[in-house]
Design a protein around this motif. Structure first.
Motif, short mmCIF file in Angstrom:
data_model
loop_
_atom_site.label_atom_id
_atom_site.label_comp_id
_atom_site.label_asym_id
_atom_site.label_seq_id
_atom_site.Cartn_x
_atom_site.Cartn_y
_atom_site.Cartn_z
N THR A 102 0.83 -1.21 0.00
CA THR A 102 0.00 0.00 0.00
C THR A 102 0.86 1.25 0.00
OG1 THR A 102 -1.81 -1.13 1.14
CG2 THR A 102 -1.76 1.27 1.27
N PHE A 130 -8.69 2.75 -3.46
CA PHE A 130 -8.07 2.07 -2.33
C PHE A 130 -8.39 0.57 -2.33
CE2 PHE A 130 -7.55 6.38 -0.70
CZ PHE A 130 -6.26 6.30 -0.19
N ALA A 134 -4.88 -1.08 -2.48
CA ALA A 134 -4.40 -1.33 -1.12
C ALA A 134 -4.75 -2.76 -0.74
CB ALA A 134 -5.01 -0.34 -0.13
#
Length: 226
Positions: A102, A130, A134
């Protein structure tokens, strides 16, 4: 008035209080705690995020995952103090890899996490980025991060308490009390948003009120007028 509707004004008042926008360090703490909280009690995830923050591992100049990962593993493998007891974090190696990856994704995309968060067209686009970039961060955790970062209160955190509430209302018919895919999450969030509009409460604050009511109900085992 239902218990949830009664609480909504108090939640709105709480978030209306002025506060400083989070700095880079706080943003990384919020993001790491959300990554670390998957399948882990939040107090333990917060303690792990504190330990990583104290070492400054996600704020340094080095973005190399081969450097970051073993150092993160070392921190996450060390017993953590939670409510006066030493606890072991459950997934030190996996979460270390997730956080290191990330960090690379964020610094590749923007000069800082703060710059990245402010670069999206809207909160939905931010969440999608995200979730896609991530590792270990699902739509629920990404929504939590963006709300805690002060980006938006128009994203729902669909945990088991909220999904149980939605089942009671007949607006969620899933068999699982978790939603893994962003497409399914968006559909369920849209259903809750329609309900939130009838209460004149942002969906990202309505879920907070729901969480309070449903958690109390589950502890007391008493029926609650929702």
């Amino acid at each position: 008035m239902s218990a949830v509707a009664a609480i909504c004004p108090d939640v709105l008042a709480r978030v209306s209080q002025p506060c400083e926008p989070p700095d880079e360090r706080r943003l990384w703490w919020e993001l790491s705690s959300c990554v670390l909280s998957s399948q882990v009690p939040y107090p333990l995830a917060a303690a792990a995020a504190d330990a990583i923050d104290e070492e400054g591992l996600l704020l340094g100049d080095c973005h190399d995952p081969e450097f970051l990962t073993p150092r993160l593993v070392e921190v996450l493998s060390t017993p953590l103090s939670v409510a006066g007891r030493l606890r072991s974090y459950r997934f030190p190696a996996a979460r270390a890899r997730h956080l290191a990856s990330t960090r690379v994704a964020v610094t590749t995309e923007a000069c800082s996490l703060r710059a990245l968060v402010g670069s999206f067209r809207d909160a939905t686009d931010a969440r999608a980025w995200f979730v896609a970039n991530a590792p270990g961060l699902g739509p629920k955790q990404a929504s939590m991060f963006l709300r805690n970062a002060g980006v938006s209160y128009d994203l729902a955190i669909l945990d088991r308490h909220v999904l149980n509430y939605m089942k009671e209302l007949g607006i969620y018919n899933g068999t699982k009390l978790s939603i893994a895919t962003i497409a399914q999450y968006n559909r369920s969030e849209a259903a809750l948003r329609e309900h939130s509009d009838t209460l004149d409460c942002p969906v990202g604050l309505l879920d907070w009120a729901i969480w309070i009511v449903m958690r109390v109900a589950s502890r007391t085992m008493e029926p609650v007028k929702i």
